[in-house]
Write an enzyme that holds these catalytic residues in place. Structure first.
Site, mmCIF file in Angstrom:
data_model
loop_
_atom_site.group_PDB
_atom_site.id
_atom_site.type_symbol
_atom_site.label_atom_id
_atom_site.label_comp_id
_atom_site.label_asym_id
_atom_site.label_seq_id
_atom_site.Cartn_x
_atom_site.Cartn_y
_atom_site.Cartn_z
ATOM 1 N N HIS A 92 0.821 -1.206 0.000
ATOM 2 C CA HIS A 92 0.000 0.000 0.000
ATOM 3 C C HIS A 92 0.859 1.262 0.000
ATOM 4 O O HIS A 92 0.485 2.273 -0.606
ATOM 5 C CB HIS A 92 -0.922 -0.009 1.223
ATOM 6 C CG HIS A 92 -2.210 -0.707 0.965
ATOM 7 N ND1 HIS A 92 -2.894 -1.401 1.930
ATOM 8 C CD2 HIS A 92 -2.952 -0.822 -0.167
ATOM 9 C CE1 HIS A 92 -3.987 -1.892 1.410
ATOM 10 N NE2 HIS A 92 -4.055 -1.555 0.155
ATOM 11 N N ARG A 151 -13.324 -12.461 -10.664
ATOM 12 C CA ARG A 151 -12.923 -13.861 -10.521
ATOM 13 C C ARG A 151 -13.370 -14.364 -9.164
ATOM 14 O O ARG A 151 -13.085 -13.748 -8.132
ATOM 15 C CB ARG A 151 -11.405 -14.002 -10.653
ATOM 16 C CG ARG A 151 -10.939 -15.466 -10.607
ATOM 17 C CD ARG A 151 -9.432 -15.583 -10.652
ATOM 18 N NE ARG A 151 -8.810 -15.130 -9.406
ATOM 19 C CZ ARG A 151 -7.491 -15.055 -9.213
ATOM 20 N NH1 ARG A 151 -6.673 -15.383 -10.195
ATOM 21 N NH2 ARG A 151 -7.013 -14.646 -8.067
ATOM 22 N N ARG A 181 7.205 -21.393 -10.302
ATOM 23 C CA ARG A 181 8.026 -20.197 -10.527
ATOM 24 C C ARG A 181 8.620 -19.651 -9.243
ATOM 25 O O ARG A 181 9.515 -18.810 -9.276
ATOM 26 C CB ARG A 181 7.216 -19.107 -11.225
ATOM 27 C CG ARG A 181 5.991 -18.650 -10.467
ATOM 28 C CD ARG A 181 5.211 -17.650 -11.275
ATOM 29 N NE ARG A 181 3.986 -17.269 -10.597
ATOM 30 C CZ ARG A 181 3.420 -16.085 -10.703
ATOM 31 N NH1 ARG A 181 3.986 -15.161 -11.452
ATOM 32 N NH2 ARG A 181 2.306 -15.814 -10.080
ATOM 33 N N GLU A 207 -6.214 -21.970 -17.718
ATOM 34 C CA GLU A 207 -4.908 -21.925 -17.057
ATOM 35 C C GLU A 207 -4.332 -23.300 -16.759
ATOM 36 O O GLU A 207 -3.290 -23.402 -16.107
ATOM 37 C CB GLU A 207 -5.003 -21.092 -15.770
ATOM 38 C CG GLU A 207 -6.155 -21.447 -14.865
ATOM 39 C CD GLU A 207 -6.383 -20.431 -13.748
ATOM 40 O OE1 GLU A 207 -5.482 -19.620 -13.483
ATOM 41 O OE2 GLU A 207 -7.457 -20.463 -13.138
ATOM 42 N N ARG A 237 -9.282 -9.752 -8.438
ATOM 43 C CA ARG A 237 -8.950 -10.802 -7.475
ATOM 44 C C ARG A 237 -9.769 -10.546 -6.203
ATOM 45 O O ARG A 237 -9.605 -9.521 -5.557
ATOM 46 C CB ARG A 237 -7.464 -10.769 -7.143
ATOM 47 C CG ARG A 237 -6.538 -11.032 -8.327
ATOM 48 C CD ARG A 237 -5.080 -10.914 -7.864
ATOM 49 N NE ARG A 237 -4.130 -11.285 -8.888
ATOM 50 C CZ ARG A 237 -3.509 -10.437 -9.692
ATOM 51 N NH1 ARG A 237 -3.784 -9.136 -9.600
ATOM 52 N NH2 ARG A 237 -2.642 -10.855 -10.579
ATOM 53 N N CYS A 249 -4.744 -12.355 -19.012
ATOM 54 C CA CYS A 249 -4.469 -11.625 -17.769
ATOM 55 C C CYS A 249 -3.301 -12.315 -17.072
ATOM 56 O O CYS A 249 -3.397 -13.423 -16.584
ATOM 57 C CB CYS A 249 -5.690 -11.574 -16.848
ATOM 58 S SG CYS A 249 -6.384 -13.173 -16.421
ATOM 59 N N ASN A 288 0.223 -16.834 -16.031
ATOM 60 C CA ASN A 288 1.103 -17.255 -14.933
ATOM 61 C C ASN A 288 0.918 -18.731 -14.613
ATOM 62 O O ASN A 288 1.880 -19.504 -14.555
ATOM 63 C CB ASN A 288 0.832 -16.410 -13.681
ATOM 64 C CG ASN A 288 1.136 -14.945 -13.887
ATOM 65 O OD1 ASN A 288 1.746 -14.560 -14.870
ATOM 66 N ND2 ASN A 288 0.704 -14.122 -12.958
ATOM 67 N N ASP A 289 -0.343 -19.153 -14.404
ATOM 68 C CA ASP A 289 -0.595 -20.553 -14.075
ATOM 69 C C ASP A 289 -0.484 -21.458 -15.291
ATOM 70 O O ASP A 289 -0.051 -22.605 -15.180
ATOM 71 C CB ASP A 289 -1.981 -20.706 -13.434
ATOM 72 C CG ASP A 289 -1.939 -20.474 -11.930
ATOM 73 O OD1 ASP A 289 -0.835 -20.497 -11.360
ATOM 74 O OD2 ASP A 289 -3.005 -20.263 -11.321
#
Length: 786
Positions: A398, A541, A674, A640, A505, A711, A663-664
């Site tokens: 943040h 999602r 990873r 994914e 997310r 994404c 990514n997945d």
């Protein structure tokens, strides 16, 4: 009293305090709103607040309901005078049925209070020192019950915190006004020689090899100057000896500290909202959500029951949250550990009476700290922070997000490499490359003055693209959406020209609590997100827990390989009440924007059909409860896992859209974690199997006339975005700060050139060959830089 139930006696709910503070312009208005509410709730004819002035001996009437409004600011008394002064002298409650008959009674003509008989006064305290008095009066003689006195005492405790924080906010505001006046006078005196821009960097006489630290860039730009060190232990608290009272005493202290911390957090929220925006201030909504969570409090109370003190109990519980967040793979969730530290520090400061004064910079400086927390930045004079060097955190913290919003260059570096920097050192921060130069020579300083000018020019160019579409030179339209996780991401996304949200997310509201959020909680949250982007689409999602994302309150089996185990949609379908509540929250909020639902880790067509059945049932249930539901809510899945790639032709018939989670997909296709240093080099976005999988899915969607997006981190590099466009993808969802750079690159290239790149790459057999081809393409189009 009109209603003496605990829920209605005082300002006990955060909603009450929020309404009072956030809708008041200053301390006087806040206190006036409080006396109005207290008089109504206590069923009294009068409620007044008196505050001690700086001399510590004079009480001044600051707000009243029932006395003459003209007496506010005029009535003053010594603490040795009147019943109100007696409250301060005795440092305790004064309750009298017939006040005029008391020897300490004093009549002030301005107040016109001769009509009132009973008197109840409660002292206000700051760190055990009186700061004022709250007084309740009635026309008829009245005996105040113990419950009424307890209620007003609770209110008095909250008012004390409000006064402390409002005065701090006023102090900061006044200093900023003084600074602005001083700077304007200085410019006038110097006949315009100081226009407020960064002064030329004075180079040092040092020669030889330059001391340079390479870190991680988290907020772009360049800055240079002297350093101010934020000396704060990263430990939340480290008392040498903690006095432990009885269980009831420790419980009372903890609950009071939480109330004070809530009020402090509201003032931090207000400060950031004034300096930036309400969306940026949503950082502190997250903190309030945790402070309000009953599960969090229950954990602390359980530790108190074990016989330990409140300070250690809070420390232990916060440490457990920090440890859990720190282990998570998702960077958004991993960096929430810093928020837990910030919240814990605030509660413990309230418990111990520690007064952490804001760091007041007398001149423009670069801030150096082992860790910068959101509350640190919230109370500082942002105009005097040239840059930030932090020894921990990452781009998803943040504090980093706030630095970006404020336009302050920031770098995170290894603490051991920067801890010896002192206020005597001259430092350059490169927020683009992540480099920090300590006492650089003239050559380096001149180069960074040039780079700073170039950066300012580039930034103006990118800012000018915000409202323009991402259209290639031959007319192909590409949509660029944002990945978000938190409310404060809304402003960042919109500021960077996002055309909506491609990946929201939703895990954090679940991770930050100690029990599943209810439908109403989720409805309020999703409504804010949808309204923030309306009418642009928001792809939500559903909950993706399991793997590295565990919930402390939800029992999860030990698994040999959790990333391929009971997680994500598999867990949701076996525990459908979790999915039902989340879908209900989305459906209830749907009329406030343009939501799309997206379901992760799909590998079987049966999963899609089961989800559709549950969604249909929830739509009927929500509509029966009286909520209007949007008739059009997009239904999609994430591709994914290799099974979804192979099943794409069948799955596309069941949904409105696909989204490839690169990514997945890379991780599962290549069996390479990873985050595992031993096999990380196998995690390769340029592996032919990955690129052919993406091409196959794109072809399936094109034939079906359905939309497809990507994404993941892969699309954040402009050259990768061009490659993906050549593979047939014209919608990307990425971290918002990358949107302008990717947009600029796409507007300078043609779809034909992207198709040529993809065609060449699909003929190659190895990652090494593909990288060579990418390198050649970059040389041909040098503007394709990350």
């Amino acid at each position: 009293m009109t209603d003496d139930s605990p829920a209605n006696l005082g300002l006990r709910t955060l909603e009450d305090i929020s309404e009072l503070i956030l809708h008041s312009h200053d301390l006087r208005e806040t206190l006036q709103n409080i006396v109005n509410m207290v008089a109504k709730r206590m069923g009294s004819d009068v409620c007044s607040i008196y505050l001690l002035e700086k001399d510590g001996e004079t009480l001044a009437l600051y707000a009243t309901k029932g006395l003459s409004r003209g007496s506010v600011g005029k009535v003053r008394m010594n603490t040795s005078e009147g019943l109100t002064g007696l409250v301060v002298e005795q440092r305790g409650v004064v309750a009298i049925e017939d006040a005029p008959s008391h020897p300490r009674y004093k009549y002030f003509r301005e107040t016109k209070e001769e009509r009132f008989r009973s008197f109840l006064g409660i002292p206000l305290f700051e760190h055990k020192s009186p700061t004022g008095v709250i007084v309740v009066q009635t026309r008829e003689p009245r005996f105040f019950t113990a419950r009424e006195i307890s209620a007003l005492t609770t209110i008095a405790n909250q008012i004390s915190s409000i006064v402390i924080n409002a005065r701090l906010l006023d102090s900061i505001r006044k200093k900023e006004e003084e600074r602005a006046f001083f700077e304007s006078e200085l410019r006038r005196i110097r006949s315009g020689s100081d226009d407020g821009t960064l002064l030329p960097l004075k180079s040092t006489k040092q020669t030889g090899r330059l001391p340079m630290v390479r870190g991680t860039a988290v907020s772009p730009g360049f800055s240079w100057g002297k350093v101010s060190v934020l000396n704060r232990s990263t430990d939340i608290a480290s008392p040498a000896v903690e006095h432990v009272g009885s269980l009831q005493e420790e419980k009372k202290s903890f609950l009071l500290a939480v109330e004070k911390a809530k009020i402090q957090t509201l003032y931090l929220e207000k400060r950031v909202a004034q300096a930036l925006s309400k969306e940026d201030a949503a950082i502190f909504h997250t903190h309030l959500m945790i402070l309000e969570d009953r599960g969090f409090a229950a954990k602390v109370l359980d530790r108190l029951a074990d016989g330990i003190g409140a300070v250690r109990a809070v420390q232990d519980v916060v440490d457990s949250y920090v440890a859990a967040f720190s282990k998570m793979e998702d960077p958004y969730l991993r960096e929430r550990s810093a928020d837990m530290k910030d919240i814990g520090r605030r509660i413990i400061d309230c418990l111990t009476g520690t007064d952490r004064q804001a760091t007041m910079l007398r001149e423009k400086r670069i801030l150096l700290a082992k860790e910068v927390l959101p509350s640190d930045l919230a109370v500082m004079d942002h105009e005097k922070i040239l840059g930030i060097i932090s020894g921990s955190g990452d781009a998803n913290s943040h504090a980093s997000i706030m630095a970006k919003s404020l336009g302050i260059p920031a770098v995170i570096a290894d603490w051991e490499a920067i801890r010896n920097i002192t206020k005597r050192d001259h430092v350059i921060i490169d927020g683009n490359s992540g480099c920090v130069y300590i006492n650089p020579d003239e050559k380096v300083t001149q180069e960074y003055e040039r780079l700073s000018q170039d950066f300012s020019t580039r930034k103006r160019e990118l800012d000018g693209l915000r409202e323009l579409p991402a259209t290639t030179t031959d007319g192909t339209r590409v949509r660029l959406l944002a990945n978000i996780a938190l409310l404060n991401d809304i402003r960042v996304a919109m500021a960077n020209g996002a055309e909506g949200v491609g990946l929201y997310r939703t895990e954090f509201p679940y991770m930050a609590r100690s029990a599943f959020p209810g439908r109403e909680d989720l409805f309020r949250l999703y409504r804010k997100v949808l309204e923030g982007f309306a009418p642009l689409p928001v792809t939500i999602r559903t909950l993706d827990i399991g793997g590295d994302k565990k919930l402390s309150y939800f029992p999860h089996p030990q698994e040999e390989n959790p990333f391929m185990g009971w997680r994500s949609i598999r867990l949701a379908l076996e525990r459908p009440e979790i999915l039902r509540d989340q879908l209900a929250g989305v459906l209830m909020a749907s009329r406030f924007g343009t939501p799309r639902l997206m379901f992760p880790l799909i590998s079987r067509i049966e999963e899609v059909r089961s989800i559709r059945e549950i969604l249909a049932e929830m739509r009927v249930e929500v509509e029966k409860a009286g909520h209007a539901v949007s008739p059009e809510i997009g239904f999609g899945i994430m591709v994914e896992v290799p099974a979804a790639v192979q099943m794409a032709e069948f799955l596309i018939r069941e949904v409105d859209f696909f989204s490839i989670g690169t990514n997945d997909l890379i991780q599962y296709t290549l069996a390479a974690d990873r985050n595992n240093t031993k096999v990380r080099h196998y995690y390769d976005p340029y592996h032919p199997a990955v690129l052919h999988s993406i091409k196959h899915v794109a072809d399936v969607c094109a034939r079906a006339g359905k939309s497809l997006s990507v994404c993941g981190e892969m699309a954040s590099d402009p050259v990768n975005a061009v490659l993906l466009m050549g593979l047939g993808i014209t919608e990307f969802s990425l971290s918002a700060p990358y949107i302008p750079v990717v947009k600029q690159s796409l507007r300078r290239i043609s779809k034909k050139e992207a198709d040529g790149l993809a065609a060449n790459i699909l003929r190659l057999e190895s990652s090494a060959e593909i990288r060579e081809e990418i390198g050649r393409f970059r040389k041909e189009f040098p503007f394709l830089t990350a």
